[in-house]
Motif scaffolding. Structure first.
Motif, PDB file in Angstrom:
ATOM      1  N   ASN A 131      -6.776 -47.910  14.144  1.00  0.00           N
ATOM      2  CA  ASN A 131      -6.027 -48.875  13.325  1.00  0.00           C
ATOM      3  C   ASN A 131      -6.602 -48.968  11.916  1.00  0.00           C
ATOM      4  N   MET A 132      -5.703 -49.011  10.913  1.00  0.00           N
ATOM      5  CA  MET A 132      -6.118 -49.163   9.519  1.00  0.00           C
ATOM      6  C   MET A 132      -6.127 -50.637   9.150  1.00  0.00           C
ATOM      7  N   ILE A 133      -7.247 -51.118   8.634  1.00  0.00           N
ATOM      8  CA  ILE A 133      -7.381 -52.494   8.140  1.00  0.00           C
ATOM      9  C   ILE A 133      -7.512 -52.395   6.628  1.00  0.00           C
ATOM     10  N   GLY A 134      -6.408 -52.623   5.926  1.00  0.00           N
ATOM     11  CA  GLY A 134      -6.386 -52.366   4.490  1.00  0.00           C
ATOM     12  C   GLY A 134      -6.472 -50.869   4.270  1.00  0.00           C
ATOM     13  N   ASP A 135      -7.463 -50.433   3.493  1.00  0.00           N
ATOM     14  CA  ASP A 135      -7.657 -49.002   3.258  1.00  0.00           C
ATOM     15  C   ASP A 135      -8.788 -48.428   4.105  1.00  0.00           C
ATOM     16  N   ARG A 136      -9.235 -49.179   5.110  1.00  0.00           N
ATOM     17  CA  ARG A 136     -10.323 -48.726   5.965  1.00  0.00           C
ATOM     18  C   ARG A 136      -9.870 -48.631   7.421  1.00  0.00           C
ATOM     19  N   GLN A 137     -10.418 -47.667   8.110  1.00  0.00           N
ATOM     20  CA  GLN A 137     -10.153 -47.532   9.534  1.00  0.00           C
ATOM     21  C   GLN A 137     -11.090 -48.426  10.307  1.00  0.00           C
ATOM     22  N   CYS A 138     -10.580 -49.060  11.366  1.00  0.00           N
ATOM     23  CA  CYS A 138     -11.397 -49.983  12.152  1.00  0.00           C
ATOM     24  C   CYS A 138     -12.623 -49.270  12.726  1.00  0.00           C
ATOM     25  N   SER A 139     -12.414 -48.158  13.484  1.00  0.00           N
ATOM     26  CA  SER A 139     -13.480 -47.291  14.009  1.00  0.00           C
ATOM     27  C   SER A 139     -14.353 -47.943  15.076  1.00  0.00           C
ATOM     28  N   LYS A 140     -13.971 -49.125  15.563  1.00  0.00           N
ATOM     29  CA  LYS A 140     -14.736 -49.721  16.653  1.00  0.00           C
ATOM     30  C   LYS A 140     -14.444 -48.975  17.964  1.00  0.00           C
ATOM     31  N   LYS A 141     -15.360 -49.065  18.901  1.00  0.00           N
ATOM     32  CA  LYS A 141     -15.201 -48.382  20.181  1.00  0.00           C
ATOM     33  C   LYS A 141     -14.029 -48.988  20.952  1.00  0.00           C
ATOM     34  N   VAL A 142     -13.191 -48.122  21.545  1.00  0.00           N
ATOM     35  CA  VAL A 142     -12.053 -48.584  22.342  1.00  0.00           C
ATOM     36  C   VAL A 142     -12.229 -48.097  23.777  1.00  0.00           C
ATOM     37  N   THR A 143     -11.602 -48.811  24.712  1.00  0.00           N
ATOM     38  CA  THR A 143     -11.674 -48.454  26.138  1.00  0.00           C
ATOM     39  C   THR A 143     -10.263 -48.267  26.674  1.00  0.00           C
ATOM     40  N   LYS A 144     -10.139 -47.428  27.685  1.00  0.00           N
ATOM     41  CA  LYS A 144      -8.844 -47.125  28.280  1.00  0.00           C
ATOM     42  C   LYS A 144      -8.546 -48.118  29.390  1.00  0.00           C
ATOM     43  N   GLY A 145      -7.373 -48.765  29.285  1.00  0.00           N
ATOM     44  CA  GLY A 145      -6.993 -49.770  30.274  1.00  0.00           C
ATOM     45  C   GLY A 145      -6.190 -49.184  31.411  1.00  0.00           C
ATOM     46  N   ILE A 146      -5.747 -50.072  32.306  1.00  0.00           N
ATOM     47  CA  ILE A 146      -4.991 -49.629  33.484  1.00  0.00           C
ATOM     48  C   ILE A 146      -3.612 -49.114  33.099  1.00  0.00           C
ATOM     49  N   THR A 147      -3.127 -49.498  31.924  1.00  0.00           N
ATOM     50  CA  THR A 147      -1.821 -49.018  31.456  1.00  0.00           C
ATOM     51  C   THR A 147      -1.909 -47.613  30.894  1.00  0.00           C
ATOM     52  N   GLY A 148      -3.130 -47.130  30.706  1.00  0.00           N
ATOM     53  CA  GLY A 148      -3.303 -45.818  30.106  1.00  0.00           C
ATOM     54  C   GLY A 148      -3.459 -45.860  28.604  1.00  0.00           C
ATOM     55  N   ASN A 149      -3.282 -47.047  28.010  1.00  0.00           N
ATOM     56  CA  ASN A 149      -3.457 -47.207  26.564  1.00  0.00           C
ATOM     57  C   ASN A 149      -4.907 -47.562  26.246  1.00  0.00           C
ATOM     58  N   TRP A 150      -5.265 -47.330  24.976  1.00  0.00           N
ATOM     59  CA  TRP A 150      -6.610 -47.643  24.495  1.00  0.00           C
ATOM     60  C   TRP A 150      -6.604 -49.030  23.864  1.00  0.00           C
ATOM     61  N   THR A 151      -7.581 -49.863  24.218  1.00  0.00           N
ATOM     62  CA  THR A 151      -7.627 -51.254  23.767  1.00  0.00           C
ATOM     63  C   THR A 151      -8.816 -51.470  22.831  1.00  0.00           C
ATOM     64  N   CYS A 152      -8.544 -52.136  21.696  1.00  0.00           N
ATOM     65  CA  CYS A 152      -9.600 -52.506  20.741  1.00  0.00           C
ATOM     66  C   CYS A 152      -9.784 -54.010  20.783  1.00  0.00           C
ATOM     67  N   ASP A 153     -10.966 -54.461  21.158  1.00  0.00           N
ATOM     68  CA  ASP A 153     -11.236 -55.902  21.215  1.00  0.00           C
ATOM     69  C   ASP A 153     -11.238 -56.529  19.828  1.00  0.00           C
ATOM     70  N   ARG A 154     -11.637 -55.768  18.829  1.00  0.00           N
ATOM     71  CA  ARG A 154     -11.688 -56.320  17.474  1.00  0.00           C
ATOM     72  C   ARG A 154     -10.282 -56.564  16.926  1.00  0.00           C
ATOM     73  N   CYS A 155      -9.412 -55.556  17.049  1.00  0.00           N
ATOM     74  CA  CYS A 155      -8.046 -55.683  16.523  1.00  0.00           C
ATOM     75  C   CYS A 155      -7.110 -56.385  17.493  1.00  0.00           C
ATOM     76  N   ASN A 156      -7.548 -56.514  18.770  1.00  0.00           N
ATOM     77  CA  ASN A 156      -6.719 -57.114  19.808  1.00  0.00           C
ATOM     78  C   ASN A 156      -5.377 -56.388  19.920  1.00  0.00           C
ATOM     79  N   LYS A 157      -5.450 -55.049  19.932  1.00  0.00           N
ATOM     80  CA  LYS A 157      -4.249 -54.217  20.025  1.00  0.00           C
ATOM     81  C   LYS A 157      -4.483 -53.087  21.013  1.00  0.00           C
ATOM     82  N   GLU A 158      -3.347 -52.492  21.463  1.00  0.00           N
ATOM     83  CA  GLU A 158      -3.396 -51.319  22.313  1.00  0.00           C
ATOM     84  C   GLU A 158      -2.796 -50.132  21.580  1.00  0.00           C
ATOM     85  N   PHE A 159      -3.336 -48.923  21.846  1.00  0.00           N
ATOM     86  CA  PHE A 159      -2.874 -47.712  21.183  1.00  0.00           C
ATOM     87  C   PHE A 159      -2.708 -46.612  22.222  1.00  0.00           C
ATOM     88  N   GLU A 160      -1.660 -45.813  22.041  1.00  0.00           N
ATOM     89  CA  GLU A 160      -1.445 -44.694  22.949  1.00  0.00           C
ATOM     90  C   GLU A 160      -2.488 -43.607  22.739  1.00  0.00           C
TER      91      GLU A 160
END
Length: 653
Positions: A515-544
């Motif tokens: 995820n891009m936050i302004g002109d910077r990439q978040c780059s925090k560690k993400v984990t794979k959930g049961i849905t198969g998507n990647w979850t970022c606790d910092r951004c509170n979002k899921e990504f394919e």
């Protein structure tokens, strides 16, 4: 003894700014202008008296030190050298631009009375007070039927009554000899200002004043100054919609600087009019506190142009206004400068690197060029050029250095960075001057040609090329521990010549947030959930899909020993020659090129730029070595470094 000017307050308020009245300060206190506190420069206001009447007064910013030092205080007698009259809330105010302190402290003279709200004496006072036989004109208490002259009469009366006036001041301890006020020529506007717009009825062109005298109490003013910098048009979007803005900087003959900003329709009106190097008369603008995040000038105010503002070109060049004002800092002082500080530096260009194209974190590409400057402080610094500077001044400097001529470069408004040591970079308002015509440039040239070229200097920046290695802080692996590097409040930055002898290849990267936050990439560690998507606790979002970033644990070795270091994204790519995503794909496919890539960099000599700092891991504290830059050893550059090291060692013995 110092005589107060009879009717001096009334005459000044009537608009005769050619007078230089001697008055007494009967009240003095510091104020915050528009909520701006002492951190932006405290202002002082006062009540001045001619022995009979008084007026409120405001001191210009440059007079604040007089009050703070105690030279100017309540009961001081002063001569007003320069002042203007402003109308504030239906009353008149004296804005004092320059004064001379005649008597620092004495008793209050006469029985001064505060003027009515208009700021003028009452034309029909009830009493005329006399001191030692000399009439005093002003509003006094009592019920006498005597009258006094009107303000217009008071001005002329001054010429006849000054000789007979016996108002005088004595120090509390003793009498002082007579002090004759210094008569100086008044400040008059230059005759070449013309208001080309429609002049309102009963309104003459505003009086030109110094930039340092500008204050928010002034209703009408004009400044004459040279444009020293002009910013690009910037576009923005907010709740009110889309807009555009640009700014330009002004410098006057007294050295005062101020930034002027134009929005939208005013940008269309003035952008093509304003040219760097030309002299203009600017009038009618709104003064607001300077936004120090973006405005580096030494002024607590900036000007916002309005519909009634004018920017008129002066047809005749004014040589009294300098083309630029610098406040140079030695390179050695940049070591202690704060991150993002804006400052001016000057030095001799000793090396220039080729221009490169890089991709910013927002996906946009830009040009980048680095070079090294050295000065007489025994330090050198890396200067990073961005954008148009690379192909404009950067190409010219590279050509000069390649021909064997090392030019002097002055940088106006460079931005300090503390990433991997201290460096200076250009910003949109920066200006570069090659071989400027100044005393500082001439001294540098004489020093460099007279032996400074071969003088040893220590770099305060990280080095991008092996050619600059002669200025780096070189250490061995053993010295990192023996000298206790990284144990202080700040990290240590050193360069180690070593080989990589081992990788932890089972965990060379981690899954990161795209995820891009302004002109910077978040780059925090993400984990794979049961849905198969990647979850970022910092951004509170899921990504394919996730991203991959290097986290390399390396063991390095030189002739003195071995140690462990950590290499993150940029350093990992420099070392392995591919991205973490590409290398992870090879590993998942069990492609033999994965092992080949990891083995290819083993037992090769590198110059590793390290950041060394003690960190806490739970209850344990240990020193962490982080690789911030990787360069292959260049035999030519390494030879130069060793020869310089030998010559310095020989000089010590």
């Amino acid at each position: 003894m110092a005589r107060l000017t009879p009717n001096g307050v009334a005459a000044a308020l009537a608009g005769d700014t050619n007078l230089k009245p001697v008055v007494q300060i009967v009240e003095l206190r510091g104020v915050n202008v528009n909520g701006v506190g002492a951190t932006r420069g405290e202002r002082f206001r006062a009540v001045v008296s001619d022995g009979a009447t008084t007026s409120p007064a405001l001191f210009a910013a440059q007079l604040g030190d007089h009050a703070r030092s105690g030279l100017l205080r309540r009961s001081s007698i002063v001569q007003l050298i320069e002042y203007v009259i402003n109308d504030v809330r239906a009353r008149r105010l004296i804005v004092i631009l320059n004064l001379e302190v005649l008597v620092p402290e004495c008793e209050i003279i006469g029985n001064p009375i505060i003027l009515p709200e208009t700021g003028f004496p009452n034309p029909n006072p009830t009493r005329v007070e006399q001191f030692n036989g000399a009439p005093q004109y002003g509003l006094m208490s009592g019920n006498s039927s005597n009258t006094t002259t009107r303000p217009t009469d008071n001005i002329s009366m001054f010429q006849h009554s000054i000789a007979g006036n016996s108002n005088f001041a004595t120090r509390p301890s003793d009498r002082t000899p007579a002090i004759q006020p210094t008569v100086q020529p008044s400040y008059r506007p230059e005759p070449n200002y013309k208001n080309h717009g429609t002049i309102m009825k009963n309104e003459a062109p505003a009086r030109i004043i110094p930039i340092s005298a500008l204050n928010p109490y002034q209703g009408r003013w004009a400044i004459k100054a040279r444009v020293t910098a002009k910013g690009d048009i910037r576009r923005y979007h907010n709740a009110k919609g889309d807009g555009k803005v640009f700014s330009f900087d002004l410098l006057d003959c007294d050295g005062g600087e101020i930034r002027v900003t134009c929005f939208n329709a005013l940008l269309d009106r003035f952008y093509e009019v304003v040219e760097v190097g030309k002299v203009y008369v600017v009038s009618r603008g709104n003064l607001r506190p300077a936004q120090k995040t973006y405005n580096h000038l030494n002024n607590e105010w900036e000007i916002l142009l309005e519909n009634g503002s004018t920017v008129d070109l002066c047809p005749d060049e004014d040589s009294s206004i300098p083309t630029q004002r610098f406040d140079f800092r030695p390179i050695s002082e940049i070591e202690d400068a704060q991150n993002n500080a804006i400052l001016d530096i000057i030095g001799v260009v000793t090396s220039v690197n080729p221009c490169t194209t890089i991709q910013r974190k927002n996906g946009m590409e830009t040009q980048k060029r680095t070079m090294n400057l050295k000065d007489m402080s025994g330090r050198s610094v890396e200067l990073t050029m961005w954008g148009d500077f690379c192909n404009r001044e950067g190409s010219q400097l590279q050509e000069m250095v390649e021909r064997g001529f090392f030019p002097v470069l002055a940088v106006k408004a460079g931005k300090v960075s503390d990433f991997s040591g201290k460096s200076v970079g250009t910003i949109s308002s920066s200006q570069l001057f090659i071989n400027p015509d100044s005393d500082e440039a001439r001294r540098l040239r004489q020093w460099f040609d007279g032996g400074g070229r071969d003088a040893s200097t220590q770099s305060i920046s990280r080095d991008f090329t092996p050619a600059a290695s002669r200025n780096e802080v070189r250490k061995t692996v053993a010295q990192i521990k023996d000298e206790g590097l990284g144990m202080g409040d700040k990290p240590d930055w050193v360069t180690v010549k070593a080989s990589v002898i081992f990788f932890k290849n089972e965990s060379f990267c981690y899954t990161s947030c795209p995820n891009m936050i302004g002109d910077r990439q978040c780059s925090k560690k993400v984990t794979k959930g049961i849905t198969g998507n990647w979850t970022c606790d910092r951004c509170n979002k899921e990504f394919e899909e996730c991203d991959y970033r290097y986290l390399l644990q390396l063991q390095i070795q030189d002739h003195s020993g071995t140690t462990w270091v950590t290499a993150f994204q940029e350093a990992g790519q420099e070392l392995l020659g591919c991205s973490a995503r590409e290398l992870n794909a090879l590993k998942e496919r069990e492609d033999p090129r994965f092992a080949d890539t990891m083995l290819a960099c083993l037992f090769q000599d590198y110059l590793l730029r390290l950041k060394i700092k003690e960190e806490s891991y739970g209850d344990e504290r240990r020193v962490k070595n982080t690789v911030v830059k990787v360069d292959k050893v260049d035999p030519s550059g390494e030879s130069k470094f060793l020869l310089d090291l030998i010559s310095r060692s020989s000089a010590l013995h």
